[in-house]
Design a protein around this motif. Structure first.
Motif, short mmCIF file in Angstrom:
data_model
loop_
_atom_site.label_atom_id
_atom_site.label_comp_id
_atom_site.label_asym_id
_atom_site.label_seq_id
_atom_site.Cartn_x
_atom_site.Cartn_y
_atom_site.Cartn_z
N MET A 170 16.11 1.45 -0.61
CA MET A 170 15.99 2.91 -0.53
C MET A 170 16.81 3.58 -1.63
SD MET A 170 17.28 5.13 2.64
CE MET A 170 17.12 6.89 2.68
N GLY A 171 16.19 4.50 -2.33
CA GLY A 171 16.91 5.23 -3.37
C GLY A 171 17.04 4.48 -4.68
N THR A 172 16.45 3.29 -4.78
CA THR A 172 16.58 2.54 -6.03
C THR A 172 15.55 3.01 -7.06
OG1 THR A 172 15.12 0.79 -5.23
CG2 THR A 172 17.48 0.44 -4.91
N VAL A 173 14.44 3.58 -6.62
CA VAL A 173 13.43 4.06 -7.56
C VAL A 173 13.55 5.57 -7.75
CG1 VAL A 173 11.00 3.94 -8.20
CG2 VAL A 173 11.93 2.27 -6.61
N VAL A 174 13.75 6.26 -6.65
CA VAL A 174 14.01 7.70 -6.72
C VAL A 174 15.43 7.92 -6.18
CG1 VAL A 174 13.29 9.99 -5.94
CG2 VAL A 174 11.57 8.21 -6.29
N PRO A 175 16.41 8.00 -7.05
CA PRO A 175 17.79 8.18 -6.58
C PRO A 175 17.92 9.51 -5.83
CG PRO A 175 17.73 7.71 -8.95
CD PRO A 175 16.32 7.93 -8.51
N SER A 176 18.89 9.56 -4.93
CA SER A 176 19.02 10.76 -4.10
C SER A 176 19.34 11.99 -4.95
CB SER A 176 20.08 10.55 -3.03
OG SER A 176 21.34 10.36 -3.64
N THR A 177 19.80 11.77 -6.17
CA THR A 177 20.15 12.89 -7.03
C THR A 177 19.06 13.18 -8.06
OG1 THR A 177 21.25 11.31 -8.47
CG2 THR A 177 22.63 12.44 -6.87
N ASP A 178 17.91 12.55 -7.92
CA ASP A 178 16.87 12.59 -8.96
C ASP A 178 16.42 13.99 -9.36
OD1 ASP A 178 14.83 10.66 -10.39
OD2 ASP A 178 13.66 12.36 -9.66
N HIS A 251 6.62 21.09 2.18
CA HIS A 251 6.50 19.65 2.33
C HIS A 251 7.15 19.03 1.11
CE1 HIS A 251 4.16 15.82 1.59
NE2 HIS A 251 4.70 15.62 2.77
N ALA A 252 8.25 18.32 1.31
CA ALA A 252 8.94 17.71 0.18
C ALA A 252 9.17 16.24 0.51
CB ALA A 252 10.26 18.42 -0.09
N ALA A 253 8.25 15.41 0.06
CA ALA A 253 8.32 13.99 0.41
C ALA A 253 8.86 13.17 -0.75
CB ALA A 253 6.93 13.49 0.77
N VAL A 254 9.29 11.98 -0.43
CA VAL A 254 9.67 11.01 -1.45
C VAL A 254 8.92 9.72 -1.15
CG1 VAL A 254 11.52 9.54 -2.33
CG2 VAL A 254 11.94 11.97 -1.96
N VAL A 255 8.26 9.17 -2.15
CA VAL A 255 7.60 7.88 -1.99
C VAL A 255 8.16 6.93 -3.04
CG1 VAL A 255 5.41 6.63 -2.08
CG2 VAL A 255 5.49 8.93 -1.12
N GLU A 256 8.62 5.79 -2.59
CA GLU A 256 9.13 4.78 -3.52
C GLU A 256 8.31 3.49 -3.37
OE1 GLU A 256 13.77 5.03 -4.01
OE2 GLU A 256 13.30 5.26 -1.88
N LEU A 257 7.83 2.98 -4.47
CA LEU A 257 7.10 1.71 -4.45
C LEU A 257 7.87 0.69 -5.26
CD1 LEU A 257 3.41 2.82 -5.23
CD2 LEU A 257 4.64 2.91 -3.05
N ILE A 258 7.99 -0.49 -4.73
CA ILE A 258 8.67 -1.55 -5.47
C ILE A 258 7.75 -2.77 -5.53
CG2 ILE A 258 10.67 -3.11 -5.46
CD1 ILE A 258 12.11 -0.74 -3.94
N LYS A 290 7.01 10.94 -6.29
CA LYS A 290 6.44 9.62 -6.03
C LYS A 290 6.68 8.77 -7.26
CE LYS A 290 2.74 10.73 -2.86
NZ LYS A 290 1.32 10.70 -2.59
N ARG A 291 7.24 7.60 -7.07
CA ARG A 291 7.52 6.76 -8.23
C ARG A 291 7.50 5.30 -7.81
NH1 ARG A 291 12.82 8.66 -10.46
NH2 ARG A 291 11.66 10.62 -10.62
N GLY A 292 7.06 4.47 -8.71
CA GLY A 292 7.06 3.04 -8.43
C GLY A 292 7.69 2.28 -9.57
#
Lengths: 481, 250
Positions: A170-178, A251-258, A290-292
């Motif tokens: 969690m947070g490795t692709v979209v850091p919490s401070t992004d 609606h403010a979502a975060v999607v991280e794909l690894i 959204k980021r992968g």
């Protein structure tokens, strides 16, 4: 014969309909406003471990130092972040164990689109997770997937059952401070979906999540985390709906794909949040990150069909970190009436021989504004990187706008980057041609638009492609002028 | 079949049709000839219901119904077909899909059962052979990347699929070489029956060597100024349009 679980379900089913499950759904809401206490309350309600609370509080601290971004080609009154509920959960949560018992109104919507949840459930190829407001209500097929070691559950459940996996990724692709909205999400997110595919496993069915905002004055902040371990494959679908309301909802979502070495993730979205009425009143503000990330030989494909939301700000991106990794972005974005969309992608090439493809099809109707914004960045070590971008815009009216903002940054001379862009207006000639063959105007527009978007629609899994085609037609009803 | 009485139409306030009278019966082929700008294509467009033109007077009876009262798609469903002078490209929509959508509408309008996939395909095979249309083209996007000849053949293919009562061919010969012309004309001739009728709009006589008309009409300045049999077409070919202009303008 005793009173079985099935009997209980039957009884509960009857009751919920009796009390008007849809319109009068009772919910457990936190008071309006955003502060440390609210965040602690959310964390406590969800029985979270200490590290997650820390994660939230850090994000919140950082968020307070940030300002809302204004570079996108959209205009809207800034939301008052203190005037929102940050937690809302349907009260009957525990009773809803079968998809059959979920919100009949949503099911009506689905029926209109030709994909009832029941049908989805029966399609053995689809497992569904369903997130209403802030809480995930039901996940089907969990047991079946568990046999393969696949984890597919709500984010909250993952935090409880698989904390080590969540914490690691969690947070490795979209850091919490992004960025502003990602930081906000990291502070107050309430649920979402989690998916883990073990090494070498090809997930045999489409995994699917439906997001729904039901309550008034609530924001929805969900997180999705998909981890595909080495050599695995998963196709993931995401659908979104919301009821019609006069006020704007956030609606403010975060999607991280690894995608680890040799893994592939296909992520498809059909976004149909309420777009507001024909005068631009109401509708969802859809501010999504959204980021992968792709490791060696890995591949991530984003496919999106965007027809909803009053304002969309969204750039599903790929970090092509590993050598030979591949990133793809296929998008159809439709705006009508007063909708505004600023959407596109970022392809960040870091590894050698990395390859990315961008196909974006914008359709603007009414008085809407539709922008493609994309970045292709080739880092200095990314030898032999390739990108192909094609951005087409189709105007349905003289009063709508289409814009393209491509950014290209190349630091390696072996890179090969191609960009093509076209803008066209839907032809009265095309429509008359259809009419002359007996096809009425609505069907003609649907045919023409679906033809235009075909390259992208073809990338969607079958069930979604049908839904998407119908959505395009519905979104553009009576829109030529 | 169709009875046109004193039809007047204008575009952007400019009168183009100044009182057309024409009767076409089932089983007949009528040719409408005339110099450039005489209103030939306007007549075809007005009959098909193109909105750019405003009908300012007259009546059109189509098989007992008021044609001018119908929307363009209704006219098509009732069996009026226009082969376009410039067929339109629709990228991403396959010819097959397009025709399937059109046939579904026509069948629904006539309260017929929809064509089964098998019957539809059989009909596609049969009719594409009629105009010697490469089967690859039936799967390509509508007219996209087609040569001029392929586009015109595709129009006649669509006509064959839809089996209209009245077909209006608008300058179907323009841009065709002699082989393509022969193929297109053959297609039209094979589709001729006692139950349908054809109006051929053309500037040149040569198409009429292949599609032999029962009647020839000369359109000039928005009116039919002369009618006759196929000999009239030959006379026009020989003498040009000037003598007609002189006759009328005097």
């Amino acid at each position: 014969m005793g009173y079985t679980e099935e009997d209980l379900k039957e009884d509960l089913k009857g009751k919920e309909y009796e009390f008007g499950f849809v319109t009068e759904i009772e919910s457990d809401k936190a008071p309006k406003g955003l502060n440390e206490d609210i965040i602690r309350l959310i964390s406590e309600k969800k029985n979270e471990p200490e590290w997650l609370l820390e994660f939230r509080l850090n994000a919140f601290e950082h968020w307070q130092t940030m300002t809302e971004p204004e570079w996108a080609h959209v205009k809207y009154p800034k939301p008052d972040f203190q005037d929102l509920h940050y937690y809302a959960a349907p009260k009957q949560k525990k009773q809803v164990e079968s998809l059959d018992e979920i919100d009949p109104e949503l099911r009506k919507t689905m029926d209109k689109l030709g994909i009832s949840i029941e049908e989805q459930k029966r399609l053995s190829g689809v497992a569904v997770d369903f997130v209403m407001d802030s809480v995930s209500v039901a996940t089907s097929f969990k047991d079946k997937l568990a046999e393969l070691g696949i984890i597919f559950c709500s984010f909250s459940e993952a935090v409880q059952e698989h904390p080590e996996l969540v914490r690691k990724h969690m947070g490795t692709v979209v850091p919490s401070t992004d960025n502003f909205y990602a930081a906000l999400n990291s502070a107050v997110f309430t649920d979402g979906s989690f998916c883990y595919i073990p090494k070498g496993v090809k997930c045999p069915m489409e995994l699917s999540t439906y997001f729904r905002i039901n309550e008034a004055n609530t924001g929805q902040f969900e997180r999705t985390l998909v981890v595909a371990d080495e050599g695995s494959y998963v196709s993931y679908l995401e659908g979104c709906t919301a009821p019609m309301r006069d006020e704007n909802q956030l609606h403010a979502a975060v999607v991280e794909l690894i995608a680890l070495d040799d893994a592939e993730i296909k992520y498809s979205t059909v976004q149909n949040w309420y777009p507001g009425d024909e005068n631009g009143k109401g509708g969802i503000y859809n501010f999504v990150t959204k980021r992968g990330i792709c490791e060696r030989n890995a591949k991530i494909s984003w496919t999106q069909v965007e027809t909803g939301s009053a304002v969309t700000w969204k750039y599903p991106s790929c970090i092509l970190k590993g050598d030979n990794s591949v990133g793809e972005f296929y998008s159809v974005a439709v705006t009508n009436n007063y909708q505004q969309a600023d959407t596109g992608t970022k392809m960040i090439h870091i590894g050698k021989n990395t390859n990315s493809t961008i196909i974006s099809k914008g359709i603007s109707a009414g008085k809407s504004q539709n922008s493609y914004r994309g970045l292709v960045k080739i880092n200095k070590n990314a030898a032999n990187a390739r990108n192909f971008s094609q951005c087409d815009s189709l105007l349905m009216t003289d009063t709508s706008g289409a814009h393209t903002f491509p950014y290209i940054e190349i630091e390696n001379s072996t890179a090969k980057v191609e960009h093509e862009a076209t803008t066209s207006k839907i032809g009265e000639d095309q429509i008359f041609y259809c009419l002359q063959r007996g096809i009425d105007e609505e069907k003609a527009i649907s045919l023409i638009v679906n033809g235009y978007a075909k390259e992208v629609l073809n990338k969607l899994p079958m069930e979604f492609a049908v839904e998407a085609q119908k959505l395009l037609a519905i979104s553009l009803e009576g829109s030529v002028g | 079949m169709i009875s046109i009485n004193d039809l007047k139409a204008e575009i952007d306030g400019k009168e183009i049709l100044r009182g057309i009278n024409l009767d076409v019966k089932a089983g007949e082929v009528h040719a409408i000839m005339g110099p450039n700008g005489s209103g030939k294509s306007t007549l075809a467009s007005v009959l098909a219901g193109r909105e750019d033109y405003e009908v300012t007077g007259g009546t059109v009876d189509f098989d007992g119904e008021d044609l001018l009262d119908m929307d363009p798609e209704e006219r098509a469903r009732e069996g009026l077909f226009l082969a376009f002078q410039y067929p339109v490209e629709i990228p991403g929509v396959s010819n097959m899909n397009f025709l399937k959508a059109a046939l579904e509408e026509v069948h629904a309008h006539k309260n017929l059962d929809p064509l089964s996939a098998k019957d539809f395909l059989a009909r596609v095979r049969e009719k594409s052979a009629l105009v010697e249309l490469d089967s690859k083209l039936t799967n390509r996007s509508v007219n996209e990347g087609f040569s001029g000849g392929e586009k015109k053949r595709n129009e006649i293919f669509q006509m064959a699929m839809l089996e209209p009562k009245l077909a209006i061919l608008d300058e179907t010969d323009s841009g065709l070489d002699i082989d393509a012309l022969r193929i297109v004309a053959n297609g039209v001739n094979k589709l001729k029956s006692e139950k349908n009728a054809t109006i051929v709009v053309t500037h040149y006589q040569r198409l009429l060597d292949y599609i032999v008309p029962d009647y020839v009409h000369v359109l000039y300045n928005g009116r039919i100024v002369k009618s006759g049999t196929k000999e009239l077409a030959l006379e026009l070919e020989e003498k040009g349009y000037d003598w007609i202009k002189q006759e009328v303008d005097v």
